[in-house]
Each structure stands twice: as structure tokens, then as C-alpha cells.
Write a protein that holds these residues in place. Structure first.
Motif, PDB file in Angstrom:
ATOM      1  N   ASP A  46       0.877  -1.199   0.000  1.00  0.00           N
ATOM      2  CA  ASP A  46       0.000   0.000   0.000  1.00  0.00           C
ATOM      3  C   ASP A  46       0.891   1.219   0.000  1.00  0.00           C
ATOM      4  O   ASP A  46       1.698   1.437   0.912  1.00  0.00           O
ATOM      5  CB  ASP A  46      -0.902  -0.017   1.239  1.00  0.00           C
ATOM      6  N   TRP A  47       0.741   2.022  -1.042  1.00  0.00           N
ATOM      7  CA  TRP A  47       1.599   3.220  -1.217  1.00  0.00           C
ATOM      8  C   TRP A  47       0.723   4.450  -1.158  1.00  0.00           C
ATOM      9  O   TRP A  47      -0.213   4.617  -1.933  1.00  0.00           O
ATOM     10  CB  TRP A  47       2.324   3.133  -2.562  1.00  0.00           C
ATOM     11  N   ASN A  48       1.039   5.281  -0.184  1.00  0.00           N
ATOM     12  CA  ASN A  48       0.357   6.582  -0.064  1.00  0.00           C
ATOM     13  C   ASN A  48       1.073   7.548  -0.993  1.00  0.00           C
ATOM     14  O   ASN A  48       2.204   7.955  -0.739  1.00  0.00           O
ATOM     15  CB  ASN A  48       0.390   7.085   1.382  1.00  0.00           C
ATOM     16  N   ILE A  49       0.390   7.921  -2.056  1.00  0.00           N
ATOM     17  CA  ILE A  49       1.031   8.734  -3.091  1.00  0.00           C
ATOM     18  C   ILE A  49       1.386  10.119  -2.560  1.00  0.00           C
ATOM     19  O   ILE A  49       2.435  10.692  -2.903  1.00  0.00           O
ATOM     20  CB  ILE A  49       0.115   8.833  -4.324  1.00  0.00           C
ATOM     21  N   ARG A  50       0.571  10.654  -1.681  1.00  0.00           N
ATOM     22  CA  ARG A  50       0.774  12.026  -1.210  1.00  0.00           C
ATOM     23  C   ARG A  50       1.888  12.096  -0.163  1.00  0.00           C
ATOM     24  O   ARG A  50       2.679  13.038  -0.138  1.00  0.00           O
ATOM     25  CB  ARG A  50      -0.522  12.586  -0.651  1.00  0.00           C
ATOM     26  N   HIS A  87       8.634   2.451   6.304  1.00  0.00           N
ATOM     27  CA  HIS A  87       9.274   2.475   5.003  1.00  0.00           C
ATOM     28  C   HIS A  87       8.576   3.477   4.112  1.00  0.00           C
ATOM     29  O   HIS A  87       7.399   3.779   4.299  1.00  0.00           O
ATOM     30  CB  HIS A  87       9.227   1.089   4.330  1.00  0.00           C
ATOM     31  N   ASN A  88       9.289   3.985   3.128  1.00  0.00           N
ATOM     32  CA  ASN A  88       8.684   4.906   2.164  1.00  0.00           C
ATOM     33  C   ASN A  88       9.049   4.468   0.751  1.00  0.00           C
ATOM     34  O   ASN A  88       9.727   3.473   0.551  1.00  0.00           O
ATOM     35  CB  ASN A  88       9.126   6.350   2.432  1.00  0.00           C
ATOM     36  N   ILE A  89       8.607   5.279  -0.193  1.00  0.00           N
ATOM     37  CA  ILE A  89       8.792   4.909  -1.587  1.00  0.00           C
ATOM     38  C   ILE A  89      10.262   4.821  -1.969  1.00  0.00           C
ATOM     39  O   ILE A  89      10.655   4.044  -2.844  1.00  0.00           O
ATOM     40  CB  ILE A  89       8.033   5.895  -2.507  1.00  0.00           C
ATOM     41  N   ASP A  90      11.100   5.586  -1.280  1.00  0.00           N
ATOM     42  CA  ASP A  90      12.527   5.546  -1.594  1.00  0.00           C
ATOM     43  C   ASP A  90      13.143   4.205  -1.213  1.00  0.00           C
ATOM     44  O   ASP A  90      14.097   3.741  -1.854  1.00  0.00           O
ATOM     45  CB  ASP A  90      13.251   6.682  -0.858  1.00  0.00           C
ATOM     46  N   ILE A 103      -6.449   4.313  -5.854  1.00  0.00           N
ATOM     47  CA  ILE A 103      -7.602   4.709  -5.043  1.00  0.00           C
ATOM     48  C   ILE A 103      -7.704   6.230  -5.133  1.00  0.00           C
ATOM     49  O   ILE A 103      -6.742   6.955  -4.829  1.00  0.00           O
ATOM     50  CB  ILE A 103      -7.447   4.264  -3.580  1.00  0.00           C
ATOM     51  N   LEU A 104      -8.840   6.699  -5.592  1.00  0.00           N
ATOM     52  CA  LEU A 104      -9.029   8.126  -5.842  1.00  0.00           C
ATOM     53  C   LEU A 104      -9.827   8.757  -4.711  1.00  0.00           C
ATOM     54  O   LEU A 104     -10.640   8.107  -4.036  1.00  0.00           O
ATOM     55  CB  LEU A 104      -9.758   8.321  -7.176  1.00  0.00           C
ATOM     56  N   GLU A 109      -8.830  12.428  -7.681  1.00  0.00           N
ATOM     57  CA  GLU A 109      -7.385  12.466  -7.728  1.00  0.00           C
ATOM     58  C   GLU A 109      -6.826  11.228  -7.028  1.00  0.00           C
ATOM     59  O   GLU A 109      -7.344  10.804  -5.996  1.00  0.00           O
ATOM     60  CB  GLU A 109      -6.854  13.722  -7.054  1.00  0.00           C
ATOM     61  N   PRO A 110      -5.745  10.689  -7.553  1.00  0.00           N
ATOM     62  CA  PRO A 110      -5.174   9.490  -6.927  1.00  0.00           C
ATOM     63  C   PRO A 110      -4.511   9.839  -5.595  1.00  0.00           C
ATOM     64  O   PRO A 110      -3.754  10.803  -5.507  1.00  0.00           O
ATOM     65  CB  PRO A 110      -4.152   9.018  -7.954  1.00  0.00           C
ATOM     66  N   VAL A 111      -4.864   9.057  -4.588  1.00  0.00           N
ATOM     67  CA  VAL A 111      -4.271   9.264  -3.273  1.00  0.00           C
ATOM     68  C   VAL A 111      -3.460   8.056  -2.838  1.00  0.00           C
ATOM     69  O   VAL A 111      -2.486   8.200  -2.090  1.00  0.00           O
ATOM     70  CB  VAL A 111      -5.358   9.580  -2.222  1.00  0.00           C
ATOM     71  N   ARG A 112      -3.879   6.893  -3.294  1.00  0.00           N
ATOM     72  CA  ARG A 112      -3.172   5.687  -2.893  1.00  0.00           C
ATOM     73  C   ARG A 112      -3.118   4.707  -4.066  1.00  0.00           C
ATOM     74  O   ARG A 112      -3.940   4.753  -4.968  1.00  0.00           O
ATOM     75  CB  ARG A 112      -3.855   5.008  -1.708  1.00  0.00           C
ATOM     76  N   MET A 113      -2.146   3.855  -3.968  1.00  0.00           N
ATOM     77  CA  MET A 113      -2.059   2.729  -4.912  1.00  0.00           C
ATOM     78  C   MET A 113      -1.807   1.478  -4.096  1.00  0.00           C
ATOM     79  O   MET A 113      -0.863   1.453  -3.300  1.00  0.00           O
ATOM     80  CB  MET A 113      -0.939   2.928  -5.932  1.00  0.00           C
ATOM     81  N   VAL A 114      -2.675   0.501  -4.265  1.00  0.00           N
ATOM     82  CA  VAL A 114      -2.562  -0.749  -3.524  1.00  0.00           C
ATOM     83  C   VAL A 114      -2.417  -1.889  -4.550  1.00  0.00           C
ATOM     84  O   VAL A 114      -2.906  -1.801  -5.677  1.00  0.00           O
ATOM     85  CB  VAL A 114      -3.775  -0.994  -2.620  1.00  0.00           C
ATOM     86  N   GLY A 115      -1.732  -2.947  -4.126  1.00  0.00           N
ATOM     87  CA  GLY A 115      -1.552  -4.041  -5.072  1.00  0.00           C
ATOM     88  C   GLY A 115      -0.843  -5.226  -4.469  1.00  0.00           C
ATOM     89  O   GLY A 115      -0.691  -5.331  -3.244  1.00  0.00           O
ATOM     90  N   THR A 116      -0.424  -6.101  -5.324  1.00  0.00           N
ATOM     91  CA  THR A 116       0.245  -7.333  -4.915  1.00  0.00           C
ATOM     92  C   THR A 116       1.586  -7.411  -5.627  1.00  0.00           C
ATOM     93  O   THR A 116       1.819  -6.761  -6.643  1.00  0.00           O
ATOM     94  CB  THR A 116      -0.584  -8.570  -5.284  1.00  0.00           C
TER      95      THR A 116
END
Length: 934
Positions: A187-191, A214-217, A268-269, A274-281
Motif C-alpha cells: 500500500d503506497w500513499n502517493i501524497r 518504510h517509504n517509496i525511496d 484509489i481516488l 485524484e489518486p491518493v493511494r495505490m494498492v496491489g500485490t
């Protein structure tokens, strides 16, 4: 149901049918995953799940398949589980809004559909849609249909090999399966850039859970630098296009290892879209990637051509061999039929058939670009078709050469077998040469044949074809010791081959003036027989190959055996013919009252025949004609024929009537054995009256040809053959006009395996009528040539033909007088003799004839009885006959010196050339013959 509902139902049915086809051959887990993906796509859901009941007696729900949102988030709230449990217990579709764990203020619609089985609902399929409203009726209808199809599909599925339970019926089995699947969620919080991984995801990435947050980096640092630009571009494109995110990349773990990861997610908008999150596998694809790469490398560099196409016939994989065949290296995405493959006959139709029938197929084609032969194998796969093309041109050439060699060997064996069979039927040397000319010369394209043997140290040509007679004559003049090519082969027993006359040194008997330019000389060697040589000649120079030298050499033994058999047959046949001719009359007698010609044609083979004919001179210019046929063939029949011919002559000299002669002859045949039977016809012609008396024992009736050409065959009923008949025999009488033809023949002339006796008799009658004026020898030849077209070839039965032209004695050459039964008869007889001989100008015979007539008449007066008669005949001799009514036969006896009588017949015998007695119907006749003067 309205039009819209009907159309929707038809569409659902079509989709389920396609789904069934697509899932053919998949496992249960794969079917669930595939069906869930279809459901998410149809209702535009955020995520979906399939839960299953535990083993019997357990109320616990287990997550089997998930897609979309990570499972940890779904497990944080009890509302989802309650809705799923209600749908499972109530066995009905349930719709209820539920809050998301991450944002409790936001609710999504949970739609749970039980997978109704035959007994109970084993599980539930649920989807989360980003809307608080219930799904439209048609969406719900599709979910119900999909759930029903899933339940039916899973109930009818086959258990795994080695077990009796399905995966949802065994908790331990399910746990092992889930542990084996390396799938994590994120689960990535885009903001904010925060990134959450579940335990499975961190394990795959090699991230220590203790290093959170952890973060996107953190994730970016894990992505391989070479893959990072591509991964970032895919991420930005998914955010920009609000699309599903999917990428595969290499992950560099902190421990230094590298693995391939496949990530899939959705956005997830917020309320503003607007996109706020991206979830996946994310799951580890290292092993499958390595397997694919290994398989790809193997396919890429294997010797056979390989390519794969999708359902639209676009190329999705091609190896180096296929690139060479298709003529390009940039082939991905191109339609197969736009390439040279479209020009291959039958390829398109075969591919379409294999794809439609979902069945492998194989066939052979000739590729248009390189003209080589390939074996094509088509294997349908779920997303298209694979093509394997194996080059078997060399194998095809080898097979063709092998088949050609086998065919040639079979033809050669059949030819040799046919030649062997044909040679075995060639009984004479002439037949053998004819067979070799017909069978051997065309095979080798030869122009001539000569067969030479050594006879008494000289060369002898036993057969030839295509060779000039003068060359054959020169060969006949050579001895076996002369130096030549022929004598070298005869002496050494080794074959010789001359390929070019121009390169052969010096003149040779065989080659000089022959018109030939190449020769194959084959020795003919059979133990116990003269040496021989078979020469096959060619009109052009020829280079003899190994096979052309081997085959004729192998044939030489076959030819040698055939030659030995033929020469033995010819020798035996010649001896048989010589014996046959010795048993028959060498020449027919030349008589003034009859002119005759005869032909005898022996049957084929060396066996002798039993046909014979004869002409016997009787008294008073009468002639006996006889023809007969001893049934059967062989030496015994020939000997019987010789004995019978001698017996007939002996009996004829006794002047016996024909019927009495046959009675004696029948006794002789009976004495020869029970299996001896003879047909015979015996005729006596009297030129003074033109009468002919004959007896037939089982023999064909004679034909009489009148001077005007009329042919008569007197219908008679002959007695049985001699050996089967019982006397008395029937006597028949004929009157023969002067110049008529009296024709006798055996059944072999008019009857054959291809013609019955009636047809043969009709043909003989026609020939005699048409050519009755011909010379008798010419007439005999014409009849035999026409009746026996194979007269120059072996015939099934021997045949004899005897044609006699009869001549009456002129009336002025005959005179007779009655005499009194008194001693004065002698004086009257002398007076009649003097007067008649004077008229015939035979005065030189008056004295002897008077004395003969006086003695004969005196014997009749003294020892016999009347009536008494004197007759004189003038022909080639002077015949004097005295007849009386007594049956007593006079005999010459030696008279003593003191006897007064008994010397009359001695005097008659001394004065006559021949004399004898014959019996008549009313007595006897004593006759004498004296040669005419000068």
C-alpha cells in the motif's frame, strides 16, 4: 422477458461458454483466480475475494483467492467477514456497505455471492466496488451466473493425482498450497510517500521488518538501476492514465541477492478523482522467469525453426531458425500470413483447423524460399498456436534414394525371377535365344547377342541375334586354340568387358566388321557340358558400371543352365525325330494307279508319337492305303506303331480282305497289353473298277475330293479302336472317279485344344475344295500350314496327312475271257494270250505268258473247280490272272526225280517277276507279273 433482458441473457451465456473454454485444463485455484478477475473486470470492482469453508465441522472461513486490495486491510474489520458469513448461511446474494480500514469515513459496497452447490454453499465470492449504491440488476445477475458456473465447475473437477480430496476439503492441503504461493501485498500513499508491505512482501524484497516505517525511496533503492527508468515510467503512466499498474523488475536485496518481482496494483481516488493511494500485490517470478529464459534460449538457438502466434496470428515469439525461414529478424507483432509462410500450400488451412479443433497436427511442406522440405508440427496453446518446423530434406533425399534402391532391387529381383521362369519354359536353343533377345537386350540397351560353344575343339554358334551372318561364319571357322577374345573367355572362365572398339588393340574375329562398339563376354560353365560364352554387344561405346558388370555376370550362370537344358532337349528331340522318320516310310512308292504325298508333324517335346501312314502295292495294280494312331506319346507308343506298320504290311502281302486283316491286327494289339489302343483305317483301291473298300477302327472318315472340287466325307460309324473292338469289322465301299483325291488324316490334324473336331473338319473341307488342283506336295503344305498355324512351333498332338490321287486303268489295257471247265481250256487260254499280246505289241512275252497261263489253267482243271476265267492287265507290268471257284491255295512243293508232276508252280515262279494267290468272294485268283520289255 424483454428484448434487453433476452440480449443480456444471451451475452451472459456466451461469456460463460468462452470462460469454460478458456479454463479447460486449468487447476481449481487457477479457475477461481481467472473467474474472480473476470468478475472484477465486469463490475469495475476495486478488489475481490473468494472464501471457503473449512473441513466438516469447522465454521471458520478461509481466504482462498484475492485480487485488488491487500488482504491485511480486509482482515482489519469484522464487517466484511459478517457479510460474507451471512451470504454463505443464507445462500443468497448480499449487498452491504462497509468502511475501509485505512479511511473509516469512506465506505465501499461489498457484494457477496454464495457458490451454491448441490448440498450446501461451499464458499463465497465477494467484490468491493467504489460506490455506496448496490450493483445494477444486470451486474448482480452476471455475478449469480458466474458463481453458479464456478460451483458446478468445482463440483465436477477431478481430484489431484494421488489423492481423493479437493483443495477446499483438506485444511492441511490448503495450507501447503497457500504457503507455496509467494504473493505479498503493498500500500503506497502517493501524497505522503509512505509504503506498507505485508510480511510476505518484505520477505520477498529482503526488507527487515524492524526497519519500519518504510517509504517509496526504500522501494526505489531496491529496484535494479537498469530497470528503474522503465519501472518509474510505468508508475507515472498508471497515475496519469488512472489505469491498472503492472510491471516486472529485478529487486536487489540488501543481502546482495537479486530476484525478479512482478507487481500489480490499482489506484484509489479521492472525492475529486485524484489518486491518493495505490494498492496491489507483488510476487516472486525469479524461478518462472529463469525457466522461461532457459526455455527461450533453448528455443532461440535450437536447430529447428520455432515460432508462436497469438489468436490473431501475430507472431509473439520466433527463434533464429524461424527468422531465417521467414526472411526477417524484426517479426514480433507481424501477421504470419503476410510473410513467406502465406505462400506455403495447405499451411494456412492446416493452422486454422488445428486452432479450431484444439488438436495437434503434423504434415510435410516444401518451403518456398529455400525449396527445402520441412516437417511441420502444430501445437495449440491457450493464447494461440506454436509451430515447429524440422528440416528433413537430407533425410527425405536419403529415404528417396533408399526407396529408389529398394524399388530397383525389387524390379531387378522380379525381372530375374521372370527371366528364370521364362528361361525354364524355353525348351530349345532357339527359344532360349528368343527369350534373351526379348528380355536381356532391352534391359541393357544392347544391340546384339551371340552364344558360342566349343564342339570338337571348334567354335560353334548355337544362337545369335542382331549380328551379321558373315561375322558368325568367321566365328564358326575358328578353333578353340586360336588367339581371340572369345577363346580367352572360354579358356579362363572369366568375364571380359570391352568398352570401346577404338581402344581395343588389333582386329578380332568377334569385333571386326560387326558394327558393334562395346561387348560384354560372359562365360557359360556347366559341369559335364561343353564350355560356352554369351556375348552381349552394343552399337555405341559404353562405360560399364559396377552394377552393369555384376548383374550380367550373375546372369551367366542362369543362362548357362538354360543353354545346357536347351541343348539336351534339342539333342533328344533330334534323336526322337530321326527315330520317328525311320519308323515311317522314307519315300512313298511311285505307282501308275496312284500318286500320293504325305506329311507327318510331331508333337512338341522329345516324346515320340504313334501316328503313321503307309502305301502298300498289291496284286493286279491294286493299292492299299493305311493310316493309324497309337494313343499316347512315348517310346512305347512309337515301338507299337513300328510293329503294327510291319504287321499291316505282312498281312497285306497275304492279300487278306480288309476286315480279316483287322481281325488279325486286333489280336496283335490285344497281345500288347490292356492299355494299348490304336485307331486305324485300311483301304484297298482297285484301279480296274475304281472301287475302294475300307475298314475303320475308331478313325476319322476319309475325305473324297472329286475332280470338280466337291468334297465328300462319307458318314460312317467306325468300329471301336483296335484293342477295344470285337470282330467282325464293318466293311465300307466307295467309288472313286478317275483323278479324285482320297484324303486320310489323324485326329491331331483337325482337333486341338482351341478347336473342336467339327470345326477342324469344316476347315479341312474348305481347304481341299479350294486347292484340289494343286500339286499334292503343295496341297499337303497348304493344309498343314492352315490347320496347324504353329507347325514351326511345338504342337499338343502329332498329326499325319496322306493324300492320294487315283488313276483308273484304261479299258484297252484290260481284257478277260471265260474258259470252260475242261482240259481244252488250256489251249483256249494260249490262243487268247497270243491274240491280246499281239494287239498290245508284246510279242516278246507271248511264249512265257502262254506257258504261265497254260500251267495255271491246267492246275485249276486238275485240282480245282469252275467257273474258270482268264484276265490280262497291261500296266507297268504284264499281269496274268486265272480265277476259279475253289478256296484251295496252291503251294509250291519240291518234286522228286521220279515224280511225274508237281513242277508247274515252280515253272510259273521261274518265269514270273512276282506271283501269288488272293481270295475273292466266290473263290480265288492266281496272278503273275512279268516286266514289260525295254
Amino acid at each position: 422477458m424483454g428484448t434487453r433482458e433476452t440480449s443480456a441473457a444471451a451475452s451472459e451465456e456466451e461469456r460463460l461458454r468462452i470462460l469454460a473454454v478458456a479454463c479447460a485444463g486449468l487447476s481449481d485455484i487457477e479457475v477461481l483466480q481467472y473467474a474472480l478477475d473476470q468478475a472484477l473486470a465486469d463490475v469495475h470492482a476495486l478488489s475481490g475475494m473468494v472464501h471457503w469453508r473449512g473441513p466438516v465441522g469447522s465454521c471458520e472461513l478461509r481466504l482462498v483467492v484475492a485480487s485488488g486490495l491487500p488482504p491485511p486491510e480486509l482482515r482489519t474489520r469484522g464487517d466484511v467477514r459478517d457479510v460474507i458469513s451471512h451470504a454463505l448461511d443464507a445462500r443468497e446474494l448480499t449487498c452491504r456497505p462497509v468502511p475501509l480500514a485505512a479511511t473509516p469515513s469512506r465506505t465501499v459496497m461489498l457484494t457477496a455471492v454464495p457458490l451454491d452447490g448441490s448440498d450446501a454453499s461451499p464458499g463465497v465470492m465477494s467484490v468491493l466496488t467504489d460506490d455506496s449504491a448496490e450493483l445494477p440488476e444486470e451486474r448482480q445477475l452476471f455475478l449469480r451466473s458466474l458463481a453458479g458456473w464456478l460451483a458446478e465447475r468445482l463440483e465436477t473437477s477431478t481430484p489431484e493425482s494421488g489423492g481423493t480430496h479437493r483443495f477446499w476439503q483438506a485444511d492441511a492441503h490448503l495450507q501447503q498450497a497457500l504457503k507455496a504461493v509467494k504473493i505479498g501485498s503493498w500500500d503506497w500513499n502517493i501524497r505522503t510517500g509512505d509504503l506498507q508491505w505485508d510480511e510476505a512482501a518484505m520477505t520477498m524484497m529482503g526488507v527487515d521488518p524492524g526497519t519500519a516505517p518504510h517509504n517509496i525511496d526504500t522501494w526505489v533503492n531496491i529496484v535494479h538501476p537498469q530497470d528503474l527508468p522503465r519501472v518509474m515510467a510505468a508508475t507515472e503512466e498508471a497515475i496519469r492514465a488512472r489505469s491498472v499498474y503492472e510491471v516486472e523488475y529485478r529487486a536487489r536485496r540488501p543481502d546482495g541477492t537479486t530476484g525478479w518481482m512482478h507487481a500489480r496494483g490499482c489506484l484509489i481516488l479521492d472525492t475529486d478523482g485524484e489518486p491518493v493511494r495505490m494498492v496491489g500485490t507483488v510476487w516472486d517470478t525469479t524461478e518462472s522467469r529463469l525457466a522461461r529464459e532457459s526455455a527461450g534460449r533453448a528455443l532461440q538457438y535450437m536447430s529447428d525453426a520455432f515460432l508462436a502466434v497469438d489468436r490473431h496470428w501475430q507472431i509473439i515469439f520466433v527463434n533464429l531458425g524461424a527468422e531465417r525461414l521467414l526472411g526477417s529478424s524484426d517479426l514480433h507483432g507481424r501477421v504470419l500470413w503476410d510473410l513467406p509462410a502465406g505462400d506455403v500450400p495447405e499451411l494456412r488451412s492446416r493452422c486454422f483447423r488445428a486452432a479450431a479443433e484444439r488438436a495437434p497436427a503434423s504434415f510435410d511442406v516444401r518451403w518456398p524460399t529455400d525449396q527445402r522440405w520441412y516437417h511441420v508440427r502444430l501445437v495449440p496453446v491457450p493464447d494461440g498456436l506454436t509451430l515447429y518446423l524440422a528440416d528433413f530434406t537430407e533425410k527425405r533425399i536419403r529415404d528417396a534414394e533408399r526407396i529408389a534402391a529398394e524399388h530397383a532391387a525389387a524390379e531387378r529381383a522380379a525381372w530375374i525371377q521372370e527371366l528364370t521362369s521364362t528361361l525354364s519354359e524355353a525348351v530349345t536353343v532357339k527359344d532360349m535365344v528368343r527369350v534373351l533377345t526379348k528380355r536381356v537386350l532391352p534391359l541393357f540397351a544392347a544391340a546384339g547377342l551371340v552364344i558360342v560353344t566349343v564342339e570338337y575343339d571348334r567354335l560353334h554358334v548355337v544362337g545369335a541375334a542382331g549380328y551379321p551372318p558373315d561375322v558368325l561364319g568367321r566365328i564358326e571357322q575358328r578353333t578353340a586354340t586360336d588367339q581371340s577374345i572369345l577363346t580367352d573367355v572360354l579358356q579362363t572362365g572369366l568375364p571380359a568387358f570391352i568398352e570401346d572398339h577404338g581402344r581395343h588393340p588389333g582386329p578380332d574375329t568377334l569385333t571386326a566388321g560387326s558394327g558393334m562398339n562395346a561387348w560384354a563376354l560372359l562365360p557359360l560353365v556347366v559341369p559335364g557340358h561343353p564350355k560356352g560364352c554369351c556375348v552381349i554387344a552394343f552399337d555405341l561405346p559404353r562405360r560399364f558400371t559396377g552394377e552393369e558388370r555384376t548383374l550380367p555376370t550373375a546372369l551367366s550362370g542362369l543362362i548357362a543352365q538354360a543353354l545346357a537344358r536347351a541343348r539336351m532337349y534339342d539333342a533328344e528331340h533330334l534323336r526322337a525325330q530321326e527315330l520317328q522318320h525311320l519308323l515311317l516310310p522314307r519315300d512313298l512308292p511311285s505307282l501308275p494307279t496312284i500318286t500320293a504325298a504325305a506329311r507327318y508333324l510331331p508333337a512338341g517335346g522329345t516324346e515320340l508319337g504313334g501316328d503313321w501312314y503307309d502305301i502298300i502295292q498289291l496284286s493286279a495294280e491294286r493299292v492299299a492305303l493305311v493310316i493309324g494312331d497309337v494313343m499316347g506319346h512315348g517310346l512305347s507308343q512309337a515301338a507299337t506303331m513300328g510293329r503294327l506298320r510291319t504287321a499291316v504290311r505282312a498281312l497285306a502281302d497275304l492279300e487278306l480282305p480288309p476286315d480279316e486283316l483287322f481281325a488279325h491286327l486286333n489280336d496283335l494289339v490285344n497281345d500288347l497289353g490292356e492299355d494299348t489302343y490304336v485307331t486305324c483305317l485300311y483301304a484297298v483301291y482297285d484301279p480296274t473298277t475304281g472301287e475302294c473298300v475300307f475298314v475303320s477302327a475308331g478313325h476319322p472318315s476319309p475325305a473324297i475330293v472329286h475332280p470338280d472340287g466337291t468334297v465328300r466325307v462319307r458318314p460312317t460309324t467306325p468300329d471301336p479302336p483296335l484293342g477295344a473292338a470285337e470282330p467282325p469289322f464293318t466293311t465300307a465301299e466307295l467309288h472313286l472317279p478317275d483323278g479324285a483325291l482320297f484324303v486320310l488324316y489323324t485326329d491331331g490334324l483337325i482337333e486341338s485344344p482351341t478347336r473342336d473336331m467339327d470345326d477342324g473338319m469344316a476347315e479341312l473341307t474348305r481347304l481341299l475344295s479350294e486347292q484340289h488342283t494343286s500339286e499334292l506336295d503343295h496341297l499337303c503344305d497348304a493344309v498343314t500350314d492352315a490347320m496347324l498355324p504353329g507347325a514351326q512351333q511345338p504342337i499338343s498332338d502329332d498329326a499325319a496327312l496322306l493324300i492320294a490321287r487315283v488313276h483308273r486303268l484304261a479299258a484297252e489295257d484290260i481284257d478277260s475271257w471265260p474258259l470252260p471247265d475242261d482240259p481244252i481250256a488250256a489251249g483256249e487260254a494260249r490262243e487268247h494270250v497270243r491274240e491280246q499280246l499281239g494287239r498290245w505289241h508284246l510279242e516278246d512275252l507271248v511264249m512265257t505268258t502262254e506257258l504261265v497261263a497254260s500251267e495255271l489253267v491246267g492246275n485249276v482243271v486238275r485240282h480245282a473247280k469252275g467257273p474258270l476265267r482268264l484276265r490280262l492287265l497291261r500296266s507297268r507290268t504284264l499281269v496274268c490272272e486265272v480265277s476259279d471257284g475253289s478256296q484251295t491255295t496252291p503251294r509250291i512243293r519240291r518234286a522228286a526225280e521220279t515224280d511225274e508232276g508237281g513242277r508247274g508252280l515252280q515253272l510259273v515262279a521261274a518265269l514270273s517277276q512276282r506271283w501269288g494267290t488272293r481270295f475273292t468272294a466266290d473263290g480265288k485268283c492266281i496272278w503273275t507279273e512279268q516286266p514289260l520289255p525295254g
